[in-house]
Design a protein around this motif. Structure first.
Motif, mmCIF file in Angstrom:
data_model
loop_
_atom_site.group_PDB
_atom_site.id
_atom_site.type_symbol
_atom_site.label_atom_id
_atom_site.label_comp_id
_atom_site.label_asym_id
_atom_site.label_seq_id
_atom_site.Cartn_x
_atom_site.Cartn_y
_atom_site.Cartn_z
ATOM 1 N N UNK A 18 0.823 -1.264 -0.090
ATOM 2 C CA UNK A 18 -0.015 0.125 0.118
ATOM 3 C C UNK A 18 0.822 1.321 0.095
ATOM 4 N N UNK A 19 1.894 1.315 0.733
ATOM 5 C CA UNK A 19 2.885 2.519 1.078
ATOM 6 C C UNK A 19 3.463 2.802 -0.419
ATOM 7 N N UNK A 20 3.902 1.542 -0.983
ATOM 8 C CA UNK A 20 4.717 1.603 -2.539
ATOM 9 C C UNK A 20 3.656 2.117 -3.444
ATOM 10 N N UNK A 21 2.520 1.706 -3.269
ATOM 11 C CA UNK A 21 1.492 2.085 -4.320
ATOM 12 C C UNK A 21 1.375 3.612 -4.135
ATOM 13 N N UNK A 22 1.393 4.086 -3.051
ATOM 14 C CA UNK A 22 1.068 5.488 -2.890
ATOM 15 C C UNK A 22 2.245 6.374 -3.232
ATOM 16 N N UNK A 23 3.477 5.864 -2.986
ATOM 17 C CA UNK A 23 4.515 6.539 -3.725
ATOM 18 C C UNK A 23 4.448 6.713 -5.112
ATOM 19 N N UNK A 24 4.168 5.592 -5.797
ATOM 20 C CA UNK A 24 4.157 5.539 -7.171
ATOM 21 C C UNK A 24 2.783 6.398 -7.857
ATOM 22 N N UNK A 25 1.801 6.450 -7.104
ATOM 23 C CA UNK A 25 0.648 7.328 -7.508
ATOM 24 C C UNK A 25 0.949 8.766 -7.437
ATOM 25 N N UNK A 26 1.719 9.124 -6.367
ATOM 26 C CA UNK A 26 2.067 10.458 -6.057
ATOM 27 C C UNK A 26 2.762 11.025 -7.343
ATOM 28 N N UNK A 27 3.880 9.937 -7.601
ATOM 29 C CA UNK A 27 5.017 10.293 -8.696
ATOM 30 C C UNK A 27 4.312 10.543 -9.810
ATOM 31 N N UNK A 28 3.284 9.516 -10.109
ATOM 32 C CA UNK A 28 2.610 9.592 -11.322
ATOM 33 C C UNK A 28 1.927 10.843 -11.606
ATOM 34 N N UNK A 29 1.170 11.228 -10.409
ATOM 35 C CA UNK A 29 0.295 12.405 -10.512
ATOM 36 C C UNK A 29 1.195 13.640 -10.649
#
Length: 155
Positions: A31-42
């Protein structure tokens, strides 16, 4: 006769450590890794700026930048994800420690509703027509907590 001897404290500790490791590697870390990736993509796509523009006026009520909406949206899906989003925005200098203090109760009051709606409410037999009301109550509690935290931080 049944063996009623208490387990050794080291055995209890090791069993607990195994369970904790399993939770960390199968739930929290992804979940935390997914969040880092989502913010980076955003950020790369510019969508984070759009999110800040759209939610800026609402977040300003709580003394937060518009990007803080990403934490709440993330929290609605996953508390671990919301914490990952909050940490990422903090590291990038978008959120401050005061912002995190305002957001923290909201993460837990409205956290993981998407996950839990089906996992818990459906299993225990809550009628589907009542779930939106339950979600709304959680969100109202979260926004109320953010207002209280903002008032506490202003003093």
């Amino acid at each position: 006769m049944a063996d009623t001897a208490k387990p050794m404290i080291t055995d209890v500790f090791v069993a607990g450590a195994r369970k904790g490791w399993n939770i960390a590697t199968t739930s929290t870390l992804p979940n935390v890794l997914m969040a880092f990736i989502i913010i980076y993509a955003l950020q790369i796509t510019g969508a984070l700026n759009g999110l800040a523009w759209i939610f800026g006026p609402l977040m300003k009520v709580f003394g937060l930048p518009g990007e803080a909406a990403a934490v709440l949206i993330g929290g609605w899906m996953s508390m671990g994800g919301a914490i990952g989003v909050a940490i990422t925005l903090f590291e990038k200098g978008i959120l401050t420690g005061a912002h995190l203090a305002i957001l923290a109760p909201a993460i837990y009051l409205m956290g993981s509703q998407v996950q839990y709606a089906g996992r818990i409410l459906g299993v225990v037999g809550i009628p589907a027509k009542r779930i939106p009301l339950m979600i709304a109550i959680s969100e109202l509690n979260a926004f109320g907590a953010m207002l209280i935290m903002r008032l506490m931080i202003l003093e």
